[in-house]
Structures are given as structure tokens and as C-alpha cells.
Design an enzyme around this catalytic site. Structure first.
Site, PDB file in Angstrom:
ATOM      1  N   SER A  97       0.840  -1.197   0.000  1.00  0.00           N
ATOM      2  CA  SER A  97       0.000   0.000   0.000  1.00  0.00           C
ATOM      3  C   SER A  97       0.873   1.243   0.000  1.00  0.00           C
ATOM      4  O   SER A  97       1.646   1.478   0.933  1.00  0.00           O
ATOM      5  CB  SER A  97      -0.909   0.022   1.230  1.00  0.00           C
ATOM      6  N   HIS A 147      -1.333  -1.255  -4.082  1.00  0.00           N
ATOM      7  CA  HIS A 147      -2.633  -0.973  -3.465  1.00  0.00           C
ATOM      8  C   HIS A 147      -2.736   0.529  -3.224  1.00  0.00           C
ATOM      9  O   HIS A 147      -1.839   1.141  -2.630  1.00  0.00           O
ATOM     10  CB  HIS A 147      -2.710  -1.748  -2.149  1.00  0.00           C
ATOM     11  N   ASP A 206      -4.942   3.449  -1.566  1.00  0.00           N
ATOM     12  CA  ASP A 206      -5.979   3.722  -0.569  1.00  0.00           C
ATOM     13  C   ASP A 206      -6.531   5.126  -0.747  1.00  0.00           C
ATOM     14  O   ASP A 206      -5.848   6.112  -0.475  1.00  0.00           O
ATOM     15  CB  ASP A 206      -5.384   3.587   0.838  1.00  0.00           C
ATOM     16  N   MET A 220      -9.121   7.893   0.407  1.00  0.00           N
ATOM     17  CA  MET A 220      -9.932   8.254   1.583  1.00  0.00           C
ATOM     18  C   MET A 220     -10.467   9.673   1.436  1.00  0.00           C
ATOM     19  O   MET A 220      -9.728  10.563   1.022  1.00  0.00           O
ATOM     20  CB  MET A 220      -9.064   8.189   2.840  1.00  0.00           C
ATOM     21  N   HIS A 242      -8.554   0.935  -3.708  1.00  0.00           N
ATOM     22  CA  HIS A 242      -9.452   0.683  -2.574  1.00  0.00           C
ATOM     23  C   HIS A 242     -10.140   1.993  -2.211  1.00  0.00           C
ATOM     24  O   HIS A 242      -9.531   2.871  -1.595  1.00  0.00           O
ATOM     25  CB  HIS A 242      -8.605   0.144  -1.399  1.00  0.00           C
ATOM     26  N   MET A 294     -12.267   4.199  -0.127  1.00  0.00           N
ATOM     27  CA  MET A 294     -12.905   4.384   1.189  1.00  0.00           C
ATOM     28  C   MET A 294     -13.582   5.743   1.139  1.00  0.00           C
ATOM     29  O   MET A 294     -13.170   6.706   1.793  1.00  0.00           O
ATOM     30  CB  MET A 294     -11.834   4.308   2.294  1.00  0.00           C
ATOM     31  N   MET A 328     -11.381  -6.137   5.547  1.00  0.00           N
ATOM     32  CA  MET A 328     -10.565  -5.239   6.374  1.00  0.00           C
ATOM     33  C   MET A 328     -10.184  -5.962   7.657  1.00  0.00           C
ATOM     34  O   MET A 328     -11.043  -6.494   8.351  1.00  0.00           O
ATOM     35  CB  MET A 328     -11.344  -3.967   6.739  1.00  0.00           C
ATOM     36  N   GLY A 365      -0.625   1.288   9.650  1.00  0.00           N
ATOM     37  CA  GLY A 365       0.138   1.077  10.877  1.00  0.00           C
ATOM     38  C   GLY A 365      -0.641   0.567  12.074  1.00  0.00           C
ATOM     39  O   GLY A 365      -0.179   0.656  13.209  1.00  0.00           O
ATOM     40  N   ASP A 403      -6.527  -6.786   4.328  1.00  0.00           N
ATOM     41  CA  ASP A 403      -5.950  -5.434   4.319  1.00  0.00           C
ATOM     42  C   ASP A 403      -5.910  -4.857   5.727  1.00  0.00           C
ATOM     43  O   ASP A 403      -6.952  -4.630   6.340  1.00  0.00           O
ATOM     44  CB  ASP A 403      -6.820  -4.551   3.406  1.00  0.00           C
ATOM     45  N   GLY A 404      -4.670  -4.636   6.206  1.00  0.00           N
ATOM     46  CA  GLY A 404      -4.492  -3.979   7.505  1.00  0.00           C
ATOM     47  C   GLY A 404      -3.699  -4.834   8.474  1.00  0.00           C
ATOM     48  O   GLY A 404      -4.072  -5.974   8.767  1.00  0.00           O
TER      49      GLY A 404
HETATM   50  C1  DX5 Z   1      -6.361   1.209   5.867  1.00  0.00           C
HETATM   51  C2  DX5 Z   1      -5.903   0.852   4.481  1.00  0.00           C
HETATM   52  C3  DX5 Z   1      -4.785  -0.141   4.423  1.00  0.00           C
HETATM   53  C4  DX5 Z   1      -3.564   0.262   5.170  1.00  0.00           C
HETATM   54  C5  DX5 Z   1      -2.547  -0.841   5.199  1.00  0.00           C
HETATM   55  O1  DX5 Z   1      -7.492   2.000   5.796  1.00  0.00           O
HETATM   56  O2  DX5 Z   1      -6.954   0.327   3.737  1.00  0.00           O
HETATM   57  O3  DX5 Z   1      -4.481  -0.460   3.080  1.00  0.00           O
HETATM   58  O4  DX5 Z   1      -2.988   1.414   4.674  1.00  0.00           O
HETATM   59  O5  DX5 Z   1      -1.464  -0.397   5.936  1.00  0.00           O
HETATM   60  P1  DX5 Z   1      -0.716  -1.278   7.045  1.00  0.00           P
HETATM   61  O6  DX5 Z   1      -0.129  -2.442   6.311  1.00  0.00           O
HETATM   62  O7  DX5 Z   1       0.281  -0.341   7.590  1.00  0.00           O
HETATM   63  O8  DX5 Z   1      -1.750  -1.714   8.041  1.00  0.00           O
HETATM   64 ZN    ZN Z   2      -6.599  -0.548   1.665  1.00  0.00          ZN
END
Ligand code: DX5
Ligand code: ZN
Length: 217
Positions: free
Chosen positions: A6, A31, A33, A35, A64, A66, A135, A143, A173-174
Site C-alpha cells: 500500500s 494498493h 488507498d 480516503m 481501494h 474508502m 478489512m 500502521g 488489508d491492515g
Molecule cells: C487502511 C488501508 C490499508 C492500510 C494498510 O485504511 O486500507 O491499506 O494502509 O497499511 P498497514 O499495512 O500499515 O496496516
Molecule cells: Zn486498503
């Protein structure tokens, strides 16, 4: 097992170099993200960033979303170079139409579920989509710590995939690192998203290889 670093965890000052680095290091996908500060309490980046990095990368762009009202932004992300677009079941009342809109562009479609959303929410759509993203943290931030009670959802989905003769990919993911990737792989996951454990590693190439290797044991 596919590894999808990501970009949220990269050094944004050097996003182009970071992308090249994970590509050389053997990442399968990248990936992305997205947001919006509404669906999740954080803002990341949008289609113009994809558009810029698309020019220097041949990796599969795993987007992804969000964001609220995802259908409204599908075209922007397709034009910017997305290969897979995943949106949240919780973000719209228009799941069927949103899937149709994605698929009509030729891009692969995915459905994502937050930790509190039961996995059977995605079952009615399983024949129409290419991927389900589970998720394993609350969406919004990188993190965080992997939620072990999400493994059951991966198992249930893998079971449902079998009985419904579907070939969707299961993405987690996460909080993915060597230990949690292994647990997810055993449960039936096919794609691991990893932000922190790749980009903060001393040697990201080694981190990617280690993630893949551990899932094959
Ligand atoms: C969270 C994201 C993830 C996240 C993954 O909302 O969808 O993709 O950034 O990061 P790590 O691997 O640091 O949990
Ligand atoms: Zn993600």
C-alpha cells in the site's frame, strides 16, 4: 499469494521512486488507498496521483475506495489507470449499480467490508465481482494492529466461494506482516495488502519476498 504494497505508507516526496522500488522488488500489485474524510476520518489522495504514477508503472493498480458515493468517482479512477476498483458495501445503497458501472468499463470490481460488517453481506454479489476485500483493521489509517477475529471471515468466505463455484480473490488489508499473512493465507486469502511492513522495512525487497515465502510454507 499476491503481495500488494500500500503506497499510503511510502515516502510521498519520492512516490515515483518508491513505486519503481516495489515493482523491482517483486510486488504483484500496488494498493492505492483512497480516503475522503467522510467515509473514514482521514484524507489521502485522489485520481490525479494515479494518473501521474500510471505513466511510470506497469503494476496492477488495485484501488481501494474508502469514500461515500463511490459510483460518482468510478470514471475518474478508470481514466486515471485503475485495474481493479473495490468499494465498501457500507458506503452506498446502490451496490448492484456500482458493480455494473465498474464492470462496464472493463475494470475488475471488488467489494470491501469493514470489521463490523458480516461477511455474508457480500454473498449475494459473489457471481458479479472479482474480489472481496476483508478489512483486518478499522479503515482510515495505516500502521494498525491486525484484528485476529477477522480470520473467521476469511474462512467463511473461502468456504462460500467453494460451494458457490466462484473464483473471486480474497484480499486482506491492515496489519499484515509475516505472522499475520501466514494466518490469513491458511484461512484462504489470496492477496495480502501490506503498507508499513513493506515500506518501513530496512529492505523492502526482502520484506516482500518474506511475505510471499511464508505463505507458501
Ligand atoms: C487502511 C488501508 C490499508 C492500510 C494498510 O485504511 O486500507 O491499506 O494502509 O497499511 P498497514 O499495512 O500499515 O496496516
Ligand atoms: Zn486498503
Amino acid at each position: 499469494m499476491k503481495i500488494a504494497p500500500s503506497i499510503l505508507a511510502c515516502n510521498f516526496l519520492n512516490i515515483g521512486k518508491e513505486l519503481k522500488m516495489i515493482e523491482k522488488a517483486g510486488a504483484d500489485w500496488v494498493h492505492l488507498d483512497i480516503m475522503d474524510g467522510h467515509f473514514v476520518p482521514n484524507i489521502s489522495f485522489g485520481a490525479p496521483i494515479l494518473n501521474a504514477i500510471r505513466k511510470i508503472s506497469a503494476l496492477t493498480f488495485d484501488v481501494h475506495l474508502m469514500i461515500e458515493d463511490p459510483k460518482r468517482y468510478i470514471e475518474d479512477f478508470v481514466v486515471a489507470g485503475a485495474n481493479i476498483i473495490t468499494f465498501h458495501t457500507e458506503a452506498t445503497n446502490d451496490i448492484v449499480e456500482t458493480i455494473k458501472t465498474i464492470k462496464s468499463t472493463g475494470v475488475k470490481a471488488g467489494l470491501a467490508v469493514k470489521p463490523d460488517t458480516p461477511i455474508d453481506t457480500v454473498f449475494p454479489y459473489i457471481q458479479d465481482i472479482d474480489l472481496v476485500l476483508i478489512m483486518t483493521v478499522e479503515p482510515g489509517f495505516g500502521g494498525q494492529k491486525f484484528m485476529h477475529n477477522m480470520v473467521k471471515k476469511v474462512e467463511l468466505l473461502a468456504k462460500y466461494r467453494k460451494i458457490s463455484s466462484s473464483n473471486i480473490l480474497i484480499e486482506v488489508d491492515g496489519g499484515i506482516n509475516k505472522d499475520t499473512a501466514k494466518v490469513a493465507a491458511i484461512a484462504g486469502a489470496d492477496v495480502c495488502v501490506a503498507g508499513t511492513s513493506v515500506f518501513q522495512a530496512n529492505d523492502p525487497k526482502e520484506a516482500i519476498n518474506a511475505l510471499r515465502a511464508i505463505c507458501e510454507i
